[in-house]
Design an enzyme around this catalytic site. Structure first.
Site, mmCIF file in Angstrom:
data_model
loop_
_atom_site.group_PDB
_atom_site.id
_atom_site.type_symbol
_atom_site.label_atom_id
_atom_site.label_comp_id
_atom_site.label_asym_id
_atom_site.label_seq_id
_atom_site.Cartn_x
_atom_site.Cartn_y
_atom_site.Cartn_z
ATOM 1 N N HIS A 321 0.852 -1.201 0.000
ATOM 2 C CA HIS A 321 0.000 0.000 0.000
ATOM 3 C C HIS A 321 0.880 1.241 0.000
ATOM 4 O O HIS A 321 1.935 1.250 0.630
ATOM 5 C CB HIS A 321 -0.901 0.018 1.249
ATOM 6 C CG HIS A 321 -2.079 0.919 1.113
ATOM 7 N ND1 HIS A 321 -2.003 2.280 1.342
ATOM 8 C CD2 HIS A 321 -3.342 0.657 0.741
ATOM 9 C CE1 HIS A 321 -3.191 2.808 1.125
ATOM 10 N NE2 HIS A 321 -4.021 1.865 0.750
ATOM 11 N N ASP A 379 -8.053 -5.336 0.064
ATOM 12 C CA ASP A 379 -8.528 -6.209 -1.022
ATOM 13 C C ASP A 379 -8.156 -7.669 -0.842
ATOM 14 O O ASP A 379 -8.590 -8.507 -1.633
ATOM 15 C CB ASP A 379 -7.947 -5.704 -2.356
ATOM 16 C CG ASP A 379 -8.510 -4.333 -2.712
ATOM 17 O OD1 ASP A 379 -7.711 -3.415 -2.984
ATOM 18 O OD2 ASP A 379 -9.740 -4.188 -2.674
HETATM 19 C C1 SDX Z 1 -6.296 -0.038 -2.878
HETATM 20 O O1 SDX Z 1 -4.425 4.429 -2.101
HETATM 21 C C2 SDX Z 1 -5.376 3.850 -1.474
HETATM 22 O O2 SDX Z 1 -5.780 4.287 -0.389
HETATM 23 C C3 SDX Z 1 -5.983 2.655 -2.151
HETATM 24 C C4 SDX Z 1 -7.012 1.853 -1.376
HETATM 25 C C5 SDX Z 1 -8.270 2.645 -1.121
HETATM 26 O O3 SDX Z 1 -8.997 2.290 -0.182
HETATM 27 O O4 SDX Z 1 -8.582 3.546 -1.943
HETATM 28 O O5 SDX Z 1 -6.463 1.449 -0.128
HETATM 29 C C6 SDX Z 1 -7.430 0.601 -2.153
HETATM 30 O O6 SDX Z 1 -6.057 0.273 -4.018
HETATM 31 C C7 SDX Z 1 -5.413 -0.994 -2.118
HETATM 32 C C8 SDX Z 1 -4.194 -1.475 -2.969
HETATM 33 C C9 SDX Z 1 -4.669 -2.598 -3.878
HETATM 34 N N1 SDX Z 1 -3.600 -2.969 -4.842
HETATM 35 C C10 SDX Z 1 -2.967 -4.130 -4.742
HETATM 36 O O7 SDX Z 1 -3.146 -4.979 -3.861
HETATM 37 C C11 SDX Z 1 -2.008 -4.404 -5.907
HETATM 38 C C12 SDX Z 1 -0.665 -4.924 -5.370
HETATM 39 N N2 SDX Z 1 -0.002 -3.833 -4.681
HETATM 40 C C13 SDX Z 1 0.990 -3.065 -5.416
HETATM 41 O O8 SDX Z 1 0.674 -2.877 -6.768
HETATM 42 C C14 SDX Z 1 1.455 -1.826 -4.648
HETATM 43 O O9 SDX Z 1 1.711 -2.231 -3.364
HETATM 44 C C15 SDX Z 1 0.573 -0.601 -4.613
HETATM 45 C C16 SDX Z 1 0.185 -0.139 -5.968
HETATM 46 C C17 SDX Z 1 -0.647 -0.844 -3.791
HETATM 47 C C18 SDX Z 1 1.410 0.508 -3.941
HETATM 48 O O10 SDX Z 1 2.475 0.772 -4.774
HETATM 49 P P1 SDX Z 1 3.554 1.915 -4.390
HETATM 50 O O11 SDX Z 1 3.177 2.651 -3.171
HETATM 51 O O12 SDX Z 1 3.835 2.714 -5.618
HETATM 52 O O13 SDX Z 1 4.764 1.060 -3.963
HETATM 53 P P2 SDX Z 1 5.944 0.647 -4.910
HETATM 54 O O14 SDX Z 1 5.404 0.083 -6.188
HETATM 55 O O15 SDX Z 1 6.913 1.774 -4.971
HETATM 56 O O16 SDX Z 1 6.552 -0.582 -4.084
HETATM 57 C C19 SDX Z 1 7.628 -0.397 -3.191
HETATM 58 C C20 SDX Z 1 8.427 -1.701 -3.331
HETATM 59 C C21 SDX Z 1 8.840 -2.003 -4.767
HETATM 60 O O17 SDX Z 1 10.002 -2.806 -4.695
HETATM 61 P P3 SDX Z 1 11.493 -2.038 -4.859
HETATM 62 O O18 SDX Z 1 11.447 -1.277 -6.168
HETATM 63 O O19 SDX Z 1 11.615 -1.120 -3.652
HETATM 64 O O20 SDX Z 1 12.485 -3.165 -4.844
HETATM 65 O O21 SDX Z 1 7.615 -2.799 -2.908
HETATM 66 C C22 SDX Z 1 7.406 -3.686 -4.006
HETATM 67 C C23 SDX Z 1 7.736 -2.912 -5.278
HETATM 68 O O22 SDX Z 1 8.175 -3.797 -6.323
HETATM 69 N N3 SDX Z 1 5.999 -4.099 -3.969
HETATM 70 C C24 SDX Z 1 5.550 -5.341 -4.182
HETATM 71 C C25 SDX Z 1 4.150 -5.275 -3.979
HETATM 72 N N4 SDX Z 1 3.797 -4.035 -3.674
HETATM 73 C C26 SDX Z 1 4.930 -3.300 -3.673
HETATM 74 N N5 SDX Z 1 6.194 -6.476 -4.521
HETATM 75 C C27 SDX Z 1 5.430 -7.583 -4.659
HETATM 76 N N6 SDX Z 1 4.071 -7.601 -4.469
HETATM 77 C C28 SDX Z 1 3.398 -6.484 -4.144
HETATM 78 N N7 SDX Z 1 2.088 -6.488 -3.953
#
Ligand code: SDX
Length: 445
Positions: A321, A379
């Site tokens: 998140h 989710d």
């Molecule tokens: C919702 O914003 C909100 O409030 C949203 C929400 C709401 O109520 O409105 O809470 C609802 O959208 C919840 C989120 C649902 N999405 C998912 O479950 C999809 C999987 N999650 C990821 O796509 C991700 O965690 C996000 C999109 C939710 C957040 O992405 P960020 O904040 O841009 O984080 P990032 O991509 O910069 O990740 C930081 C690191 C990265 O690795 P490094 O580059 O540091 O090595 O964490 C890793 C990412 O690759 N990472 C994950 C991951 N989420 C982040 N690696 C594997 N699996 C994951 N799920």
């Protein structure tokens, strides 16, 4: 419309502190004021930054940028706090109901008994759709994704309800707000009925909000249908958990669409489109598809390995998140609700839940996830409940959209009423081609 609780305007306070920068053009020092709210980090007011220093800021994805001041929802991602208008989400989920928190989120205060009764009447009298909209559905293919239908039908509402669209008139704003909150369950239920080829069931205004939605979705004209009260309460609680979440992607989409003074139906349709993405609200559908693909616990390590692999686009849906670097407080409540619903339905040993719980256990011990503070989000478990209730996975994000319409419309109202808001128009860091002369086609390589 409730005149007593007009939309309160967000008012930041000046802390007296300043951040000093140097104007790159003159070498002069520039002082930028620091503002504070009631909770959360202070902010550097950069509205005059470019004019006084010649600099833009650079923040793709707005990881450190506040787009507005707001009184609606507060999140502390480090601690795992979520409050609607100051009330903690776990208390609201346990003690309140969705239309009551809809009033709270819209108007800023919990309603009195009389205010709650009137609000419920105001909402439940708008649940029907103009009959012409039923014809509108017939233009879709039967296998259309419900979110595609929701985008289309909600965007079309301004073609049917254009009698109160003066966005600068608070009464018109509230009528449009009531219509959207009231009609979203009907629109979503009809999107489902259309894809399964069943007749649309008209709303029954004597039922509760979630109860009415379950009735419209699963009842048929052929026999009496009694909504299970435990499922209705569980769905109502899920609607509470999904109602608002500060400046998430879809809410920011609604705000920026509304900043051009587009009508509220168009703005909410934009929010639905943004929510649909699997990185946002579409994650609940993606989680179910992921858990189904994993299938059994023994395959979990393979998927954890893929999620850790930089070269593999696969991510663990339902994990991570932008704000929560601790357990999403909503996820805990959803997990508890999951067990309650499965027990009520007599579903023992649901394999998807077994896989989800084992996946969570392993991930929370894996240093890749621990280092990045990746926890289950709202989710991760919700889809297991929706599936048990009988919804197809393609309907999961439509359920999210029903609930989030309250947050979207509250933020839209707050933005329109806020005198400091103006059209959203970010700048950029341009890294493209510098000025160059046109090359006639006969002289190109
Ligand atoms: C919702 O914003 C909100 O409030 C949203 C929400 C709401 O109520 O409105 O809470 C609802 O959208 C919840 C989120 C649902 N999405 C998912 O479950 C999809 C999987 N999650 C990821 O796509 C991700 O965690 C996000 C999109 C939710 C957040 O992405 P960020 O904040 O841009 O984080 P990032 O991509 O910069 O990740 C930081 C690191 C990265 O690795 P490094 O580059 O540091 O090595 O964490 C890793 C990412 O690759 N990472 C994950 C991951 N989420 C982040 N690696 C594997 N699996 C994951 N799920």
């Amino acid at each position: 419309m409730d005149a007593k609780h007009a939309t309160a305007i967000p008012t930041p306070n000046s802390t007296g502190e300043v951040v000093t920068l140097v104007d790159k053009r003159t070498g002069n020092e520039v002082q930028l004021p620091v503002l504070s709210g009631t909770s959360g980090p202070d902010v550097i007011d950069i509205r005059k930054l470019y004019a006084e220093t010649g600099y833009f800021t650079f923040d793709p994805g707005y990881t450190s940028t506040g787009s507005c001041a707001s009184n609606i929802t507060y999140i502390d991602g480090d601690v795992g706090i979520l409050r609607y208008r100051g009330y903690a989400i776990d208390e609201l989920a346990e003690k309140s109901d969705f239309l009551e928190i809809a009033y709270l989120i819209l108007y800023g205060e919990l309603p009195s008994a009389a205010e709650k009764e009137k609000f419920e009447q105001d909402i439940m009298q708008h649940t029907m759709l103009n009959q012409q909209i039923i014809t509108f559905y017939n233009g879709f293919r039967r296998d259309a994704h419900p979110m595609a239908v929701m985008c289309g039908v909600v965007g079309a509402l301004s073609a049917f309800y254009h009698d109160h669209l003066d966005i600068f008139d608070e009464t018109d704003r509230m009528i449009a707000s009531d219509r959207l909150i009231a009609k979203m369950p009907t629109i979503a239920a009809y999107a489902y009925k259309y894809t399964v080829g069943q007749p649309f069931m008209y709303p029954k205004n004597g039922l509760g909000y979630a109860e009415n939605f379950l009735h419209m979705t699963f009842a048929t004209p052929c026999e009496d249908y009694k909504v299970n009260p435990v499922l209705a309460r569980a769905l109502d609680r899920l609607f509470i958990l999904h109602a608002d979440h500060e400046q998430n992607a879809s809410t920011s989409t609604v705000r920026i669409a509304g900043s051009s003074h587009a009508n509220p139906f168009a703005c909410i349709a934009a929010g639905i489109a943004s929510l649909w993405g699997p990185a946002h609200g579409g994650a609940n559908e993606a989680v179910l598809n992921m858990l189904t693909e994993i299938g059994t616990k023994d395959r979990i390590p393979e998927f954890i390995k893929r999620a850790r692999d930089k070269d593999d686009p696969f991510r663990l849906f339902g994990f991570g998140h932008r704000v929560y670097k601790n357990y999403d407080p909503r996820a805990k409540i959803v997990q508890e609700s999951c067990h309650e619903v499965l027990n009520e339905l007599g579903i023992k040993d649901e394999p998807l839940l077994e896989v989800a719980m084992e996946l969570e256990r392993i991930a929370l011990e894996d240093e890749y996830f621990v280092e990045r503070k990746l926890y289950p989000n709202v989710d991760f478990y919700s889809g297991i409940i929706y599936k048990a209730m009988g919804f197809p996975t393609s309907m999961f994000t439509a359920l999210f959209a029903i609930a989030r319409t309250v947050g979207w419309i509250a933020h839209w109202n707050e933005m329109i009423a806020d005198p400091v808001q103006k059209i959203g128009r970010p700048r950029q860091l341009f890294t493209g081609a510098a000025d160059r002369p046109f090359v006639p086609i006969e002289k190109r390589g």
